[in-house]
Every structure is written in C-alpha cells, then in structure tokens.
Design a protein around this motif. Sequence first.
Motif, short mmCIF file in Angstrom:
data_model
loop_
_atom_site.label_atom_id
_atom_site.label_comp_id
_atom_site.label_asym_id
_atom_site.label_seq_id
_atom_site.Cartn_x
_atom_site.Cartn_y
_atom_site.Cartn_z
N CYS A 44 0.81 -1.22 0.00
CA CYS A 44 0.00 0.00 0.00
C CYS A 44 0.85 1.28 0.00
O CYS A 44 2.07 1.25 0.08
CB CYS A 44 -0.99 0.00 1.18
N VAL A 52 0.42 0.05 -4.50
CA VAL A 52 -0.84 0.58 -5.02
C VAL A 52 -0.75 0.66 -6.55
O VAL A 52 0.34 0.64 -7.13
CB VAL A 52 -1.17 1.98 -4.44
N CYS A 100 -2.17 -3.76 -4.15
CA CYS A 100 -3.03 -3.27 -3.08
C CYS A 100 -4.04 -2.31 -3.71
O CYS A 100 -4.50 -2.57 -4.83
CB CYS A 100 -2.19 -2.62 -1.98
N CYS A 101 -4.37 -1.22 -3.06
CA CYS A 101 -5.40 -0.32 -3.54
C CYS A 101 -5.16 0.11 -4.99
O CYS A 101 -4.04 0.51 -5.34
CB CYS A 101 -5.44 0.93 -2.66
#
Length: 346
Positions: free
Chosen positions: A207, A236, A285-286
């Motif tokens: 992240c 990310v 991740c995001c």
Amino acid sequence: MDDRFGILERLASGVVVGDGGYLLELEHRGYVQAGPYTPEVVLEHPDAVRQLHREFRQAGSEVLQALTFYAADDKLQPRWGSRMTDEVNRAAVRLAREVACPDALVSGTVTQTTTYVPGDPASDRRAGVSFARQLDAQCDEGVDFVIAETFRYLGEARLALAAIVERGVPAMITLNVGPRGTGDGVDGPECARTLAGEGAAIVGVNCNWDPDMSLRVAAAMRAAVPAGAYVACQPVGFRTADPARPFTALEEFPLSLERLQLTRFDLARFAREAADAGIGYIGGCCGVGAYHVRAMAEALGRHPPASEKSPDLSRHVLPDVQARALPPPEPATLCGRIDESAVQVP
Ligand SMILES: [Zn+2]
C-alpha cells in the motif's frame, strides 16, 4: 488446508502471485463507504465480495485475502456493536474459501489499529487484544496463513506478528513503509531483519506507494534478510511520484485517484522487475484490479483462465488500432526514475 501445498511450499518452488485491492474497488461498485472503509460488505452483500474474489482468481491470483481489513473493534464497534467483529471476520474467511477451493490459498488479514501509540504499554495491550480477537475468529474458520499488512509502525507490526506466531500459522508481515522508513523511525531493511528474526516467514511492503518506490524498498529488504526468508511487494496501482508523499497525502486521495491510475503494462513491468529482484510474493493493493493481476501473472509466464480473453488488437476493426497491437516501448527500468537522494536505504 493441505500443508504440502501451503504458502511456504509454493514460495519455495517459485513466485506466488497475490491479488489486488478490495475496499477501493468495492467502493467504486457501490458496496463500501468511502471514509470509514469498513468491510461489513461481507455480511451485507456477500455476492459482491465473492465476485471480486472470482475476478482475482480468474486473473491468476494464487491467494485470496479474506476481506478483514479494518474488521476490528476500533473501526466496527462504534457503529455496529461488538458482536459485529466476530461475524465479519468469520464471514470474510468463508467467502474467500468458497472461491479459493480447491487450488488457491486463503489468507486471514489484520492491519494497523487506529489507536496505536509507539512506546505506550496500554496501547500495546489494546492492539494485542484486537489482533487476538480477529485472529481467533479467522483461524477458527480456517486460514492457510495470515497477512498482517499496512503497518506504519514497526512496533505495532511486531505485536501482530507475535499474535500470529502464537496461533501457529505462517505469518506474512507487510509494512506501509516508503523510502523514508516507518513512523517510528526504522528503515525498511531493519524492519525486515527484525520481523524475520521474530518469526515472520514473509516480510515486505504494501500500500501507499507505487510499484517503483515499493519495489525499491522491498529489494533492500530482500538484501537484508536470510535466503530462507521470503519478501513480498504489493504496491498501489497509482503513481506516487514524490518520495515524501504517499498516495494518502495526495490531493487526489481518495475520490479522484483515477487521474493517477497505472496501466496493465506498468504492473507487468513491475512484476518482471520484482521477480528479477528476488521478490517471492508479488501482488497489489489499492487500485490494483483483476486486469492488472492478469498482466502480472502473464509477465511471470503464467496463463490464468482470464488469459483466454487477453487482448488481440490485431483483430480490431480499425487499422490504426491494429497498428497498436504491440505494447509501447518500455523504459529501461522503473526504479531508474526515482530521485536517489531522497531514498534512505543502504
Ligand atoms: Zn492499499
């Protein structure tokens, strides 16, 4: 859960492809509220969670993370009451297991609490109780290993690790740490040495930072831990060009991040560079969606089910689109873009 094909056996035989981000994607789809970002969606709309698990699985993810991020008392209790914590943690593991069977693994997940204060024994006890409650519910449902992720403080990550080790399941600890180290002033390599020394089978980053910066830190971690330890990198899917500003510090966070979205080609390059750097667990991740995971899996030589629908622009009706059938030229390296003076790794 078959020990012969657990996470450690898979890592010993090659790179493991992880999944991507759940909460931001489910917020886009109208099932999670931006702001609290809590995962009661596993009870309210289980089909939405199953579907996203399916998409990651179809794209080549070998691990499905139970959606238990922020499924702790400090985030859930004020709105939903204490009983909700156990229900969410249990339901999330069951959903991931339904989709993962029979081939993929299921990881439990715990993350940083909102109340941790470095050096405060009362805060340590609070965090320990919170991790224990989540892990007891997740382990009772049956997880193959646990990912403790997105920690800003090494001290809190160590508490999570101790709770996982106590329950006898393999632990993967990933820090929300960029080029400038943790909130308690420790750089990535030292974090990795500490966590591996205390029993983490896998250490790494996740992240907040883009693939370039995340990989830079993860590669330094790789150099810092023994050969028998594994390193994970789950960045990310957004560009974070400034080493001093994680994606949460950008004006686009969290509702206009699409302006910074990375492409499938960016994530494919990341996967190749990460594998070359000795990173054993490669995911996102995001902002990393199923199409990014497919690109990463394919870059690593895999052919997941979703590859049956991988692009073939040579079949497009427009000749100028056909001419774009090949991806654009790649830069020599992603990491070469980083301002070296701003990076504090040995
Ligand atoms: Zn994230």
